[in-house]
Design an enzyme around this catalytic site. Structure first.
Site, PDB file in Angstrom:
ATOM      1  N   ASP A  31       3.998  -5.944  -5.598  1.00 18.35           N
ATOM      2  CA  ASP A  31       5.301  -5.332  -5.315  1.00 18.35           C
ATOM      3  C   ASP A  31       5.835  -5.904  -4.003  1.00 18.35           C
ATOM      4  O   ASP A  31       5.092  -6.007  -3.015  1.00 18.35           O
ATOM      5  CB  ASP A  31       5.154  -3.813  -5.217  1.00 18.35           C
ATOM      6  CG  ASP A  31       6.486  -3.088  -5.272  1.00 18.35           C
ATOM      7  OD1 ASP A  31       6.690  -2.266  -6.177  1.00 18.35           O
ATOM      8  OD2 ASP A  31       7.338  -3.338  -4.376  1.00 18.35           O
ATOM      9  N   THR A 132      15.241  -1.109 -20.482  1.00 21.37           N
ATOM     10  CA  THR A 132      16.114   0.060 -20.424  1.00 21.37           C
ATOM     11  C   THR A 132      16.999   0.179 -21.664  1.00 21.37           C
ATOM     12  O   THR A 132      17.309  -0.824 -22.311  1.00 21.37           O
ATOM     13  CB  THR A 132      17.020  -0.057 -19.173  1.00 21.37           C
ATOM     14  OG1 THR A 132      18.025   0.936 -19.220  1.00 21.37           O
ATOM     15  CG2 THR A 132      17.729  -1.406 -19.093  1.00 21.37           C
ATOM     16  N   ASP A 133      17.456   1.393 -21.924  1.00 23.20           N
ATOM     17  CA  ASP A 133      18.408   1.595 -23.032  1.00 23.20           C
ATOM     18  C   ASP A 133      19.803   1.064 -22.688  1.00 23.20           C
ATOM     19  O   ASP A 133      20.644   0.895 -23.577  1.00 23.20           O
ATOM     20  CB  ASP A 133      18.494   3.084 -23.413  1.00 23.20           C
ATOM     21  CG  ASP A 133      18.924   4.017 -22.279  1.00 23.20           C
ATOM     22  OD1 ASP A 133      19.163   3.539 -21.146  1.00 23.20           O
ATOM     23  OD2 ASP A 133      19.019   5.235 -22.527  1.00 23.20           O
ATOM     24  N   GLU A 134      20.044   0.776 -21.385  1.00 23.58           N
ATOM     25  CA  GLU A 134      21.398   0.347 -20.988  1.00 23.58           C
ATOM     26  C   GLU A 134      21.768  -1.008 -21.578  1.00 23.58           C
ATOM     27  O   GLU A 134      22.950  -1.367 -21.598  1.00 23.58           O
ATOM     28  CB  GLU A 134      21.517   0.315 -19.462  1.00 23.58           C
ATOM     29  CG  GLU A 134      21.322   1.680 -18.843  1.00 23.58           C
ATOM     30  CD  GLU A 134      21.900   1.811 -17.437  1.00 23.58           C
ATOM     31  OE1 GLU A 134      22.620   0.916 -16.997  1.00 23.58           O
ATOM     32  OE2 GLU A 134      21.619   2.838 -16.805  1.00 23.58           O
ATOM     33  N   TYR A 158      23.689  -4.777 -13.663  1.00 21.52           N
ATOM     34  CA  TYR A 158      22.282  -4.380 -13.861  1.00 21.52           C
ATOM     35  C   TYR A 158      21.865  -4.541 -15.316  1.00 21.52           C
ATOM     36  O   TYR A 158      20.861  -5.200 -15.622  1.00 21.52           O
ATOM     37  CB  TYR A 158      22.075  -2.925 -13.409  1.00 21.52           C
ATOM     38  CG  TYR A 158      20.799  -2.311 -13.950  1.00 21.52           C
ATOM     39  CD1 TYR A 158      19.553  -2.724 -13.479  1.00 21.52           C
ATOM     40  CD2 TYR A 158      20.829  -1.329 -14.939  1.00 21.52           C
ATOM     41  CE1 TYR A 158      18.376  -2.191 -13.983  1.00 21.52           C
ATOM     42  CE2 TYR A 158      19.668  -0.777 -15.445  1.00 21.52           C
ATOM     43  CZ  TYR A 158      18.435  -1.207 -14.970  1.00 21.52           C
ATOM     44  OH  TYR A 158      17.272  -0.671 -15.485  1.00 21.52           O
ATOM     45  N   SER A 161      21.597  -8.064 -16.499  1.00 19.68           N
ATOM     46  CA  SER A 161      20.404  -8.780 -16.016  1.00 19.68           C
ATOM     47  C   SER A 161      19.157  -8.315 -16.767  1.00 19.68           C
ATOM     48  O   SER A 161      18.262  -9.119 -17.054  1.00 19.68           O
ATOM     49  CB  SER A 161      20.240  -8.599 -14.500  1.00 19.68           C
ATOM     50  OG  SER A 161      19.906  -7.262 -14.181  1.00 19.68           O
ATOM     51  N   LYS A 162      19.093  -7.038 -17.113  1.00 21.77           N
ATOM     52  CA  LYS A 162      17.945  -6.553 -17.894  1.00 21.77           C
ATOM     53  C   LYS A 162      18.002  -7.104 -19.317  1.00 21.77           C
ATOM     54  O   LYS A 162      16.977  -7.453 -19.906  1.00 21.77           O
ATOM     55  CB  LYS A 162      17.906  -5.019 -17.920  1.00 21.77           C
ATOM     56  CG  LYS A 162      17.563  -4.359 -16.600  1.00 21.77           C
ATOM     57  CD  LYS A 162      16.155  -4.686 -16.083  1.00 21.77           C
ATOM     58  CE  LYS A 162      15.057  -4.056 -16.904  1.00 21.77           C
ATOM     59  NZ  LYS A 162      13.706  -4.254 -16.279  1.00 21.77           N
ATOM     60  N   ASN A 187      16.858   7.384 -19.415  1.00 22.25           N
ATOM     61  CA  ASN A 187      16.791   7.793 -18.001  1.00 22.25           C
ATOM     62  C   ASN A 187      15.527   8.598 -17.708  1.00 22.25           C
ATOM     63  O   ASN A 187      15.292   9.626 -18.347  1.00 22.25           O
ATOM     64  CB  ASN A 187      17.992   8.678 -17.644  1.00 22.25           C
ATOM     65  CG  ASN A 187      19.253   7.885 -17.476  1.00 22.25           C
ATOM     66  OD1 ASN A 187      19.715   7.238 -18.410  1.00 22.25           O
ATOM     67  ND2 ASN A 187      19.830   7.930 -16.284  1.00 22.25           N
ATOM     68  N   TYR A 215      30.691  11.730 -10.640  1.00 22.57           N
ATOM     69  CA  TYR A 215      31.604  10.629 -10.954  1.00 22.57           C
ATOM     70  C   TYR A 215      32.508  11.033 -12.132  1.00 22.57           C
ATOM     71  O   TYR A 215      32.018  11.540 -13.152  1.00 22.57           O
ATOM     72  CB  TYR A 215      30.842   9.374 -11.366  1.00 22.57           C
ATOM     73  CG  TYR A 215      29.907   8.775 -10.329  1.00 22.57           C
ATOM     74  CD1 TYR A 215      29.967   9.120  -8.983  1.00 22.57           C
ATOM     75  CD2 TYR A 215      28.957   7.833 -10.716  1.00 22.57           C
ATOM     76  CE1 TYR A 215      29.104   8.554  -8.046  1.00 22.57           C
ATOM     77  CE2 TYR A 215      28.094   7.258  -9.788  1.00 22.57           C
ATOM     78  CZ  TYR A 215      28.171   7.626  -8.457  1.00 22.57           C
ATOM     79  OH  TYR A 215      27.314   7.060  -7.539  1.00 22.57           O
ATOM     80  N   ARG A 222      23.589  11.212 -20.570  1.00 17.75           N
ATOM     81  CA  ARG A 222      22.349  10.444 -20.451  1.00 17.75           C
ATOM     82  C   ARG A 222      21.261  11.210 -21.197  1.00 17.75           C
ATOM     83  O   ARG A 222      21.355  12.412 -21.422  1.00 17.75           O
ATOM     84  CB  ARG A 222      21.951  10.259 -18.972  1.00 17.75           C
ATOM     85  CG  ARG A 222      22.980   9.459 -18.140  1.00 17.75           C
ATOM     86  CD  ARG A 222      23.029   8.017 -18.569  1.00 17.75           C
ATOM     87  NE  ARG A 222      23.940   7.160 -17.824  1.00 17.75           N
ATOM     88  CZ  ARG A 222      25.204   6.909 -18.160  1.00 17.75           C
ATOM     89  NH1 ARG A 222      25.735   7.502 -19.227  1.00 17.75           N
ATOM     90  NH2 ARG A 222      25.936   6.078 -17.462  1.00 17.75           N
ATOM     91  N   ASN A 257      26.305  14.885 -17.359  1.00 12.12           N
ATOM     92  CA  ASN A 257      25.941  14.933 -15.938  1.00 12.12           C
ATOM     93  C   ASN A 257      26.236  16.307 -15.343  1.00 12.12           C
ATOM     94  O   ASN A 257      25.480  16.811 -14.507  1.00 12.12           O
ATOM     95  CB  ASN A 257      26.689  13.844 -15.171  1.00 12.12           C
ATOM     96  CG  ASN A 257      26.247  12.456 -15.588  1.00 12.12           C
ATOM     97  OD1 ASN A 257      25.135  12.281 -16.094  1.00 12.12           O
ATOM     98  ND2 ASN A 257      27.113  11.467 -15.395  1.00 12.12           N
ATOM     99  N   ASP A 288      35.389   7.578 -10.280  1.00 12.82           N
ATOM    100  CA  ASP A 288      34.401   7.181 -11.285  1.00 12.82           C
ATOM    101  C   ASP A 288      33.756   5.841 -10.924  1.00 12.82           C
ATOM    102  O   ASP A 288      34.332   5.022 -10.208  1.00 12.82           O
ATOM    103  CB  ASP A 288      35.084   7.073 -12.663  1.00 12.82           C
ATOM    104  CG  ASP A 288      34.116   7.340 -13.801  1.00 12.82           C
ATOM    105  OD1 ASP A 288      32.905   7.525 -13.536  1.00 12.82           O
ATOM    106  OD2 ASP A 288      34.569   7.370 -14.968  1.00 12.82           O
TER     107      ASP A 288
END
Ligand code: NAD
Ligand code: DAU
Length: 355
Positions: A31, A132-134, A158, A161-162, A187, A215, A222, A257, A288
């Site tokens: 790390d 991730t699910d994103e 983000y 890139s994932k 999440n 936001y 999520r 949220n 937002d």
């Protein structure tokens, strides 16, 4: 022995703690200790010889090669990443470097190492990519949850890139035969969550009497999973997942949220009453997030059907444990807020560099 990357972060440290509770197999933990890495999370392992911490960068190919050659792990579990969407909007460069170039560097190091193994060790080896699910983009209110065959439609720097890193992992399997598995999780929440993310930020701000920034309209959804359930899912997929496959991991807990923040305020009102009435008074609507994905939801039937994995916590049990953890760990929060957690490694940890 397994090699874990990013094992001082939120999910990585929970995974390492879970792993060493559930098995006797040692962990090499690589790390870089960015702002998100906190060795205080692993204080309980300070004198445990099964945990070897190495401070270093996954983009450092020579270091990756050295660790693989010296320790000959039977698996790599890859968590290391820049993980915060808001930071990726303000400064995407670090996300491209660590999430894409870092994953590429690891894959190349692992490919070279894997080629040196004898046929039995080669067959047993695994590269587990934590994602991730994103990567799937945003759902409409009535769309079905993401399955593993949902198209990739990442919307933030983000998630792009994932998504790129997922594609690299997939290509290294198809082209070079590297034995990989990928998990795409929703999440997470739980202990050691850095207070830039929704749940810990709201708890920490409420206790300090500060505004709780929501936001937009607060209706973004999520799908929440207790972090130790993510750890158990990774163990299950590492042990039994089919090579080259991806598995969606989630807790079947879709919440807006605003629902999350109300739940946190109500739990805090019960466990540490607000001297000024109710913590809900602190809710503040703010501008937002640009490109804010409206809804994520994970269909986790594949991992249950193939591997029998289900989460142990409900949202109600997990969130209560989490709020209680933050109430019980004011020191951890204070060290993060003051920045002194970054000195902790120098003061308290006998960093054992391999070799
Ligand atoms: P985190 O930001 O808390 O931790 C990331 C860790 O990686 C830190 O310890 C950091 O020091 C380390 N790191 C960063 N750059 C590095 C580099 N170049 N070399 C070595 N180490 C480096 O992240 P997290 O929330 O624990 O997420 C872990 C992984 O799980 C990430 O890959 C993330 O994309 C994925 N994920 C997170 C969630 C979530 O809800 N947090 C959900 C699904 C998937
Ligand atoms: O879905 C998995 C992803 O979950 C992971 O891949 C990411 O690494 C992780 O950071 C998380 O991303 P999110 O953007 O969903 O998490 P975050 O906690 O930043 O925000 C959750 C929701 O809350 C999101 O809709 C934005 C909103 N939010 C967030 C913050 C920090 C607010 O309304 N106010 C806030 O102050």
């Amino acid at each position: 022995m397994i090699l874990v990357t990013g094992g001082a972060g939120f999910i990585g440290s929970n995974f390492v703690l879970d792993w060493l509770e559930q098995t006797q197999e040692a962990v090499i933990n690589l790390d870089a200790l960015t702002y998100a890495g906190n060795l205080e999370n692993l204080a309980s392992l300070q004198h445990d010889p099964r945990h070897v911490f190495v401070r270093g960068d996954i983009c450092d190919r020579a270091l990756v090669d050295r660790l693989l050659a010296e320790h000959r792990p039977r698996a790599v579990v890859h968590f290391a990443a820049e993980s915060h969407v808001d930071r990726s909007i303000h400064g995407p460069g670090a996300f491209m470097r660590t999430n894409i170039e870092g994953t590429y560097t690891l894959l190349e190091g692992v490919r070279a190492h894997w080629a040196t193994l004898d046929s039995g060790d080669k067959a047993a080896f695994r590269f587990h990519h934590v994602s991730t699910d994103e990567v799937y983009g945003s759902l409409g209110a009535t769309d079905p949850a993401f399955t593993e065959s949902h198209p990739y439609e990442p919307n933030s720097p983000y998630s792009a890139s994932k998504a790129a890193s997922d594609h690299l992992v997939r290509a290294w399997h198809h082209t070079y035969g590297l034995p990989v598995v990928t998990t795409n999780c929703s999440n997470n929440y739980g202990p050691f969550h850095f207070p830039e993310k929704l749940i810990p930020l709201m708890i920490v701000n409420a206790l300090a009497g500060k505004p709780l920034p929501i936001y937009g309209d607060g209706q973004n959804v999520r799908d929440w999973l207790y972090v130790r359930d993510h750890a158990s899912a990774i163990r299950a997929v590492l042990a039994g997942g089919r090579l080259g496959e991806t598995y969606n991991i989630g807790g079947w807990n879709e919440k807006t949220n605003l629902e999350i923040v109300h739940t946190l305020c109500d739990l805090l009102d019960e466990l540490k009453p607000d001297p000024a009435g109710s913590y809900r008074r602190l809710i503040t609507y703010v501008k937002d997030r640009p490109g804010h994905d409206r809804r994520y939801a994970i269909d986790a039937r594949k991992v249950e059907r193939e591997l029998g994995w289900r989460p142990a916590e409900t949202f109600e049990t997990g969130v209560r444990k989490t709020v209680q953890w933050y109430l019980d760990h004011a020191d951890w929060v204070a060290h993060v807020q003051s920045g002194s957690y970054r000195d902790w490694v120098e003061q308290n940890y006998a960093e054992r560099q391999a070799g």
